[in-house]
Design an enzyme around this catalytic site. Structure first.
Site, PDB file in Angstrom:
ATOM      1  N   LYS A   1      33.317  43.380  41.062  1.00 57.72           N
ATOM      2  CA  LYS A   1      33.964  44.136  39.978  1.00 57.72           C
ATOM      3  C   LYS A   1      33.651  43.594  38.594  1.00 57.72           C
ATOM      4  O   LYS A   1      33.461  42.394  38.420  1.00 57.72           O
ATOM      5  CB  LYS A   1      35.482  44.059  40.155  1.00 57.72           C
ATOM      6  CG  LYS A   1      35.990  44.744  41.392  1.00 57.72           C
ATOM      7  CD  LYS A   1      37.489  44.581  41.470  1.00 57.72           C
ATOM      8  CE  LYS A   1      38.074  45.360  42.628  1.00 57.72           C
ATOM      9  NZ  LYS A   1      39.520  45.185  42.691  1.00 57.72           N
TER      10      LYS A   1
ATOM     11  N   GLY B   1      39.050  30.375  40.668  1.00 57.81           N
ATOM     12  CA  GLY B   1      39.819  30.882  39.529  1.00 57.81           C
ATOM     13  C   GLY B   1      39.799  29.933  38.336  1.00 57.81           C
ATOM     14  O   GLY B   1      39.652  30.360  37.194  1.00 57.81           O
TER      15      GLY B   1
ATOM     16  N   GLY C   1      34.163  31.505  44.200  1.00 60.08           N
ATOM     17  CA  GLY C   1      34.372  31.256  45.619  1.00 60.08           C
ATOM     18  C   GLY C   1      33.259  31.806  46.486  1.00 60.08           C
ATOM     19  O   GLY C   1      32.668  31.081  47.304  1.00 60.08           O
TER      20      GLY C   1
ATOM     21  N   ARG D   1      36.225  20.987  50.414  1.00 53.64           N
ATOM     22  CA  ARG D   1      37.167  20.497  49.408  1.00 53.64           C
ATOM     23  C   ARG D   1      37.658  19.090  49.728  1.00 53.64           C
ATOM     24  O   ARG D   1      37.931  18.309  48.807  1.00 53.64           O
ATOM     25  CB  ARG D   1      38.346  21.449  49.293  1.00 53.64           C
ATOM     26  CG  ARG D   1      37.944  22.709  48.555  1.00 53.64           C
ATOM     27  CD  ARG D   1      39.102  23.630  48.366  1.00 53.64           C
ATOM     28  NE  ARG D   1      38.749  24.663  47.408  1.00 53.64           N
ATOM     29  CZ  ARG D   1      39.475  25.759  47.201  1.00 53.64           C
ATOM     30  NH1 ARG D   1      40.582  25.943  47.892  1.00 53.64           N
ATOM     31  NH2 ARG D   1      39.085  26.652  46.318  1.00 53.64           N
TER      32      ARG D   1
HETATM   33  P1  ADP Z   1      32.928  35.168  43.365  1.00 53.96           P
HETATM   34  O1  ADP Z   1      33.974  34.865  44.421  1.00 53.96           O
HETATM   35  O2  ADP Z   1      31.712  34.302  43.512  1.00 53.96           O
HETATM   36  O3  ADP Z   1      33.506  35.143  41.984  1.00 53.96           O
HETATM   37  P2  ADP Z   1      33.291  38.018  43.679  1.00 53.96           P
HETATM   38  O4  ADP Z   1      34.540  37.762  44.424  1.00 53.96           O
HETATM   39  O5  ADP Z   1      33.396  38.584  42.307  1.00 53.96           O
HETATM   40  O6  ADP Z   1      32.409  36.675  43.625  1.00 53.96           O
HETATM   41  O7  ADP Z   1      32.361  39.030  44.487  1.00 53.96           O
HETATM   42  C1  ADP Z   1      31.961  38.810  45.795  1.00 53.96           C
HETATM   43  C2  ADP Z   1      31.978  40.072  46.598  1.00 53.96           C
HETATM   44  O8  ADP Z   1      31.212  41.093  45.982  1.00 53.96           O
HETATM   45  C3  ADP Z   1      31.394  39.870  47.967  1.00 53.96           C
HETATM   46  O9  ADP Z   1      32.395  40.096  48.932  1.00 53.96           O
HETATM   47  C4  ADP Z   1      30.279  40.907  48.052  1.00 53.96           C
HETATM   48  O10 ADP Z   1      30.199  41.535  49.315  1.00 53.96           O
HETATM   49  C5  ADP Z   1      30.686  41.899  46.998  1.00 53.96           C
HETATM   50  N1  ADP Z   1      29.547  42.704  46.530  1.00 53.96           N
HETATM   51  C6  ADP Z   1      28.463  42.298  45.848  1.00 53.96           C
HETATM   52  N2  ADP Z   1      27.601  43.309  45.661  1.00 53.96           N
HETATM   53  C7  ADP Z   1      28.147  44.396  46.263  1.00 53.96           C
HETATM   54  C8  ADP Z   1      27.743  45.756  46.425  1.00 53.96           C
HETATM   55  N3  ADP Z   1      26.581  46.196  45.917  1.00 53.96           N
HETATM   56  N4  ADP Z   1      28.571  46.569  47.103  1.00 53.96           N
HETATM   57  C9  ADP Z   1      29.726  46.142  47.615  1.00 53.96           C
HETATM   58  N5  ADP Z   1      30.173  44.872  47.488  1.00 53.96           N
HETATM   59  C10 ADP Z   1      29.392  44.012  46.825  1.00 53.96           C
HETATM   60 MG    MG Z   2      35.491  36.124  45.317  1.00 55.95          MG
END
Ligand code: ADP
Ligand code: MG
Length: 392
Positions: free
Chosen positions: A198, A372, A351, A39
């Site tokens: 999620k 976010g 992130g 950053r």
């Molecule tokens: P971002 O920060 O890029 O928006 P998220 O925070 O939504 O992404 O998701 C990232 C998390 O999702 C990671 O910590 C990863 O371990 C978890 N994840 C992805 N696939 C699985 C899975 N099949 N089971 C458990 N956790 C998962």
């Molecule tokens: Mg995340």
């Protein structure tokens, strides 16, 4: 709506003037040391340009979520890193209320860093009186803190209404160009890849993207909830059982655009990776959990991605923090790089997604620094820190 850029200010508006620059130096710290300087580096083009044009640069940022003054959240801890990265001494201003003289003493091209804006309650209240104190530290305002633009705080919103001109810095401009305009007017086919933990929290993103994209590829734990909706068992996988109906609705809404994983890498637990195996999506064993997309899915997703002219990716395909369950996520990164070589615009937001492509930034069109804020922009929500800037 595009915003007036730092580039649009004439030389006379910069030379000798005090630029109050909101940056996002909200970097991770480990034992008081910066553990990821991405950053800080992201703000360098704006700071360098201002210095070259003879401006005096006064930097504002927040760090962490302190409740009032807290040495563990002091920006003083990153002062040496900022000096090293900028290649110049940086004056520290411990309190904006008494900092005006220090900003006036700065030489042309000189740089100062103001203490963590969140040490003062007026920051998060978007208090005009606190914003007035900040505004007194500059002669014009530059917002380069895309990662903080979804919050209406004194240093991102109120100050931009008080101190003019109020323009977008180069990082802000780039984020708005690639997350805003490029995805609003995409080259086609436009493929979105979504994953992560999620569905909830990303429902609005999925719904905003659906009408715009030609295909939406879903992996990660998010896919498990879609599996439930299709009547498949998911064993001990991370899943949102209360979102099954929502997943059914999204399946109906998306029709042929939605591409789900053909199969998964499963194991009894994360620590028992040696026992992992690949199974079709409708054959997930009850005593296992899904930790990644399987090889067939990686190839399938790749074939969609390399044909695209625009690819947007948010959310890892598996538990990428724990190899070997990073393989599916890495395969998406590689496919995006290949799509880029064939002329596609490739954008990564989020992130964890940005962490998953660390070191590959040069091979992608844009990796967003704002988690976010990036998602809110994609949802079509107005970002207060952007709205407060002047229109181009
Ligand atoms: P971002 O920060 O890029 O928006 P998220 O925070 O939504 O992404 O998701 C990232 C998390 O999702 C990671 O910590 C990863 O371990 C978890 N994840 C992805 N696939 C699985 C899975 N099949 N089971 C458990 N956790 C998962
Ligand atoms: Mg995340």
């Amino acid at each position: 709506m595009s915003k007036r850029s730092l580039r649009d200010l004439p030389p006379a508006a910069l030379d000798g003037q005090r630029a109050l620059v909101r940056v996002d130096f909200n970097v991770p710290l480990k034992d008081g040391a910066v553990s990821d300087e991405t950053r800080i580096r992201a703000a360098v083009p704006t700071i360098r340009y201002l210095r070259e044009k003879g401006a005096r640069v006064v930097l504002l940022s927040h760090l962490g979520r302190p409740k009032g003054p807290d040495p563990k959240a002091s920006l003083k801890q990153i002062l040496r890193d900022v000096e090293r990265i900028l290649g110049t001494p940086v004056e520290f201003i411990p309190d904006p209320a008494t900092g005006v003289a220090a900003t006036r003493r700065l030489p042309r091209g000189g740089v100062a860093l103001v203490e963590n804006t969140r040490f003062w309650p007026g920051e998060e209240k978007n208090d005009p009186a606190f914003a007035q104190l900040l505004a007194a530290l500059g002669d014009f305002y530059v917002d380069d803190a895309f990662g903080a633009a979804h919050r209406a705080h004194a240093s991102t919103e109120a100050v931009a209404r008080l101190l003019k001109p109020a323009v977008a810095g180069f990082l802000m401009e780039k984020e708005l160009r690639y997350l805003g305009e490029a995805l609003d007017h995409p080259g086609r086919p436009f493929v979105a890849v979504l994953g992560g933990a999620k569905i909830s929290g990303k429902i609005d993103v999925i719904q905003a993207l659906l009408p715009k994209v030609d295909e939406i590829l879903v992996g990660g734990a998010m896919a498990n909830t879609f599996f439930l909706a299709l009547g498949f068992q998911v064993g001990g996988s991370l899943v949102e059982r209360d979102k099954e109906d929502l997943a059914k609705e999204l399946i109906a809404q998306a029709g042929a655009k939605l591409v789900l994983p053909r199969g998964a890498v499963v194991a009894p637990s994360l620590s028992r990776a040696a026992e992992r195996r690949e199974v079709p999506s409708d054959r997930i064993p009850g005593d296992c959990a899904v930790f990644d997309i399987d090889q067939a899915t990686r190839l399938d997703f790749r074939s969609h991605i390399v044909k695209a002219k625009t690819v947007f990716w948010n959310g890892p395909m598996g538990v990428f923090e724990t190899p070997p369950f990073d393989a599916g996520t890495r395969a998406i990164g590689e496919a995006m790089i290949e799509a880029g070589k064939r002329g596609a615009t490739t954008v990564v937001g989020g992130g964890d997604s940005a962490a998953a492509v660390a070191g590959l930034e040069d091979k992608l069109t844009h990796v967003s620094t704002g988690g976010g804020a990036a998602l809110e922009l994609l949802e079509g929500k107005p970002l207060p820190g952007v709205a407060a800037l002047e229109d181009a």
